[in-house]
Scaffold this motif. Sequence first.
Motif, PDB file in Angstrom:
ATOM      1  N   GLY A  25      46.676  45.714  40.683  1.00  0.00           N
ATOM      2  CA  GLY A  25      45.529  44.904  40.297  1.00  0.00           C
ATOM      3  C   GLY A  25      44.253  45.475  40.865  1.00  0.00           C
ATOM      4  N   GLU A  26      43.199  45.326  40.101  1.00  0.00           N
ATOM      5  CA  GLU A  26      41.893  45.774  40.579  1.00  0.00           C
ATOM      6  C   GLU A  26      41.369  44.776  41.609  1.00  0.00           C
ATOM      7  OE1 GLU A  26      39.212  47.830  37.759  1.00  0.00           O
ATOM      8  OE2 GLU A  26      37.987  46.041  38.045  1.00  0.00           O
TER       9      GLU A  26
ATOM     10  N   ILE B  78      34.412  48.438  44.768  1.00  0.00           N
ATOM     11  CA  ILE B  78      35.500  47.867  43.980  1.00  0.00           C
ATOM     12  C   ILE B  78      36.651  48.881  43.948  1.00  0.00           C
ATOM     13  CG2 ILE B  78      34.592  48.788  41.794  1.00  0.00           C
ATOM     14  CD1 ILE B  78      35.544  46.189  40.481  1.00  0.00           C
ATOM     15  N   GLU B  79      37.870  48.399  44.101  1.00  0.00           N
ATOM     16  CA  GLU B  79      39.036  49.288  44.054  1.00  0.00           C
ATOM     17  C   GLU B  79      39.606  49.257  42.647  1.00  0.00           C
ATOM     18  OE1 GLU B  79      41.882  49.047  47.209  1.00  0.00           O
ATOM     19  OE2 GLU B  79      40.367  48.441  48.678  1.00  0.00           O
ATOM     20  N   ARG B  80      39.244  50.259  41.871  1.00  0.00           N
ATOM     21  CA  ARG B  80      39.697  50.320  40.480  1.00  0.00           C
ATOM     22  C   ARG B  80      41.121  50.842  40.426  1.00  0.00           C
ATOM     23  NH1 ARG B  80      35.778  48.719  37.531  1.00  0.00           N
ATOM     24  NH2 ARG B  80      33.602  49.136  38.035  1.00  0.00           N
ATOM     25  N   GLU B  81      41.895  50.253  39.580  1.00  0.00           N
ATOM     26  CA  GLU B  81      43.300  50.641  39.446  1.00  0.00           C
ATOM     27  C   GLU B  81      43.612  50.757  37.963  1.00  0.00           C
ATOM     28  OE1 GLU B  81      45.053  51.495  41.935  1.00  0.00           O
ATOM     29  OE2 GLU B  81      44.270  50.431  43.695  1.00  0.00           O
ATOM     30  N   ASP B  82      43.003  51.770  37.340  1.00  0.00           N
ATOM     31  CA  ASP B  82      43.237  51.906  35.911  1.00  0.00           C
ATOM     32  C   ASP B  82      43.739  53.319  35.615  1.00  0.00           C
ATOM     33  OD1 ASP B  82      40.977  53.289  36.454  1.00  0.00           O
ATOM     34  OD2 ASP B  82      39.636  51.967  35.338  1.00  0.00           O
ATOM     35  N   GLN B 139      43.599  35.427  40.265  1.00  0.00           N
ATOM     36  CA  GLN B 139      43.430  36.391  41.356  1.00  0.00           C
ATOM     37  C   GLN B 139      44.620  36.254  42.296  1.00  0.00           C
ATOM     38  OE1 GLN B 139      40.703  38.430  41.224  1.00  0.00           O
ATOM     39  NE2 GLN B 139      40.062  37.337  39.391  1.00  0.00           N
ATOM     40  N   LYS B 143      44.632  39.980  48.521  1.00  0.00           N
ATOM     41  CA  LYS B 143      43.465  40.822  48.257  1.00  0.00           C
ATOM     42  C   LYS B 143      42.690  40.417  47.017  1.00  0.00           C
ATOM     43  CE  LYS B 143      44.802  44.997  50.734  1.00  0.00           C
ATOM     44  NZ  LYS B 143      43.587  44.969  51.576  1.00  0.00           N
ATOM     45  N   LYS B 144      43.086  39.314  46.410  1.00  0.00           N
ATOM     46  CA  LYS B 144      42.392  38.812  45.217  1.00  0.00           C
ATOM     47  C   LYS B 144      42.456  39.816  44.075  1.00  0.00           C
ATOM     48  CE  LYS B 144      39.104  36.022  47.899  1.00  0.00           C
ATOM     49  NZ  LYS B 144      39.285  36.567  49.240  1.00  0.00           N
ATOM     50  N   GLY B 145      43.585  40.485  43.954  1.00  0.00           N
ATOM     51  CA  GLY B 145      43.758  41.421  42.847  1.00  0.00           C
ATOM     52  C   GLY B 145      43.712  40.691  41.508  1.00  0.00           C
ATOM     53  N   THR B 146      43.086  41.317  40.541  1.00  0.00           N
ATOM     54  CA  THR B 146      42.885  40.676  39.250  1.00  0.00           C
ATOM     55  C   THR B 146      44.141  40.813  38.394  1.00  0.00           C
ATOM     56  OG1 THR B 146      40.528  41.166  39.375  1.00  0.00           O
ATOM     57  CG2 THR B 146      41.417  40.595  37.203  1.00  0.00           C
ATOM     58  N   LYS B 151      48.263  43.918  33.183  1.00  0.00           N
ATOM     59  CA  LYS B 151      48.819  44.314  34.488  1.00  0.00           C
ATOM     60  C   LYS B 151      50.165  43.611  34.728  1.00  0.00           C
ATOM     61  CE  LYS B 151      45.773  47.143  36.343  1.00  0.00           C
ATOM     62  NZ  LYS B 151      46.108  48.535  36.700  1.00  0.00           N
ATOM     63  N   THR B 154      52.762  45.324  32.693  1.00  0.00           N
ATOM     64  CA  THR B 154      53.179  46.604  33.291  1.00  0.00           C
ATOM     65  C   THR B 154      54.265  46.365  34.341  1.00  0.00           C
ATOM     66  OG1 THR B 154      50.955  47.457  32.926  1.00  0.00           O
ATOM     67  CG2 THR B 154      52.332  48.651  34.509  1.00  0.00           C
ATOM     68  N   ASN B 236      52.189  44.223  43.574  1.00  0.00           N
ATOM     69  CA  ASN B 236      51.247  45.235  43.092  1.00  0.00           C
ATOM     70  C   ASN B 236      49.862  44.689  42.802  1.00  0.00           C
ATOM     71  OD1 ASN B 236      52.668  47.683  43.146  1.00  0.00           O
ATOM     72  ND2 ASN B 236      53.871  47.060  41.359  1.00  0.00           N
ATOM     73  N   ILE B 237      49.791  43.489  42.278  1.00  0.00           N
ATOM     74  CA  ILE B 237      48.466  42.967  41.921  1.00  0.00           C
ATOM     75  C   ILE B 237      47.788  42.389  43.160  1.00  0.00           C
ATOM     76  CG2 ILE B 237      47.201  41.415  40.395  1.00  0.00           C
ATOM     77  CD1 ILE B 237      49.530  41.704  38.392  1.00  0.00           C
ATOM     78  N   GLN B 239      48.552  43.514  46.095  1.00  0.00           N
ATOM     79  CA  GLN B 239      48.538  44.683  46.984  1.00  0.00           C
ATOM     80  C   GLN B 239      49.008  44.335  48.408  1.00  0.00           C
ATOM     81  OE1 GLN B 239      45.248  47.340  46.735  1.00  0.00           O
ATOM     82  NE2 GLN B 239      45.146  47.266  44.514  1.00  0.00           N
TER      83      GLN B 239
END
Lengths: 111, 460
Positions: A25-26, B78-82, B139, B143-146, B151, B154, B236-237, B239
């Motif tokens: 996740g971002e 911002i920690e991009r995860e794309d 979220q 870590k409040k991953g989006t 996602k 996946t 994973n989301i 983290q």
Amino acid sequence: MAYVERELKAGDTAVARLVVLNPRGEIPAPPTLAIAPRSLPLDGKKIVLVDNGKFGANNFLAALADLLEAKYPTATVVMYPKPAAQTITNLPNWYPTVRQQGDLFLFGVGD
Amino acid sequence: MPGIYFITSEFLSDAKSAAKDAGMPGIRIVTLPAGRYYRSRASKEEAEPLAKGCFDSLIEALTRPLTLEEAKPSPIGIEREDGTIRVPGEGFLSAFEKLNELFLANRWADGLPIVPPTRELVDAMLAGTTRSPEEVIGQVAPKKGTATVEKIATNAVMAGAKPEYFPVILAAMEGFTDKNYDLTHVQASTGSFTPVVIVDGPIAEELGFNSSIGMLGHGWRANSTVGRALRLSLLNIGQTWPQVNDMALTGRLEAYTFFTFAEDTARSPWEPYHVSVGFQPEDSTVTVATSVSSPTLFGGGAVMPWTGQGVIDSIVARIKGAGVVWPHSQTYILVLHPDCAIDLAQHGYSRKSLQEHLYEQTRVPYEKVAGPVFFGHDNEIDFIRASIADGRIRVGRAQVFLDALKPGGRIPVVQSPSDFHIVVAGGSPGYDLLFSYPGTNWANQTKRISGATLTAAGRR
């Protein structure tokens, strides 16, 4: 976070390649905050010991209080326990009250 | 206000991670050796050597002027995860093996082999729902991953889930990310809490969820991979990683699939659980909840005779005798096997009357809850009073506790009868299971399954 990606290189004999998506996740960027400036020295200051409620934190902080009072006799040391370690509903309202108790704080003991 | 934080050494990375998550990566920390701290905190006298040992570090951390970086820290980006990841190999099996090594090295997997989340497989998973891949479900703590639909898809592919399971997984993620579910506690606490995932309504049978013998075990793809998809999505989301910011001391007791099962509505003598909490019979739902550990077993199984009332009496005795330190904030999930539920129904119990019976019979005499507790209170009575004052005891329930807080009073172990969640599932013969969690106000979330494209149920 940097990927540990394996790129094809010249001379690579690979005959298969899996192309997959990133499962993570971002993480949105939080506003970055500075810590408070330190004010020297500690003499005459009011030091707030915040017991986070975990077992034994009060004992450790009480031992520290004795040391602080011995080294800084003009300082005042106060205990200000957090109401409960498990609550999620009240803490955002409670944390700002620490500021009203003195000049500096010590928080512990975090697992 | 200047300050410092005391952390034990095993939790230093966790503290730094949390500080960064909160936007203040530069907090000053004084580290105590974990091995000594936990063995010398029982009294002030025992703690004195530790206090002396860290005193100079404490004074230095309190008084040392700020560095330039501390005074004006660099912005946290911002920690991009794309994007995509390409993994080559001499053949498919070689690439598959390298992919699994890569994902585990990156902390993107659970230690078991994963299905490669290729674009084609993720698209096939997305075809199981009408919801947009870009839709944000919530979220994910800490870590409040989006958590976008894509996602989650996946991770569902990685878990081996079928596309028709995907709407169940999405609804469960809605529950986990609900503001009233304490996911940080579940994801990060030393308590090693394990999620409980219960599927209700017609979609459970349509997807082949096991609700009978072996329901918490292996062998049913729906149970196993829906649970694992949630495990991987949270990992994973949000983290998290063990020993870094997931500090579950033993690890979770159902680490790979959580406790994932369906209610046996066909054999239950009562209305389905989801109907009892306000949904329609034709709805399909998923409930996410939390358990402190493995459930406690009651009843005789195939070994000993039992009666429904005997099971309930044993549960009451167990709860009352547990010496629980939070009699005001527990929540329970009681999973009755169908024969037991039928026996109780034949003796006049409805789900509601059974909840009320448990609520009344488990009340603890005032004199027995006055023992010492931790978490900053001298005794349980003070803790309950504080809980009334700060709102942890729900509006409308406070008077019940105030009336009981006196000699001769009987204090409820939950805030209301509905905090006993009763579900019917299990074999014949079977055992009855009791899950518990000390957090009434943020323990259970039931969400309606919607947007399904590959099943008859769960569409609207």
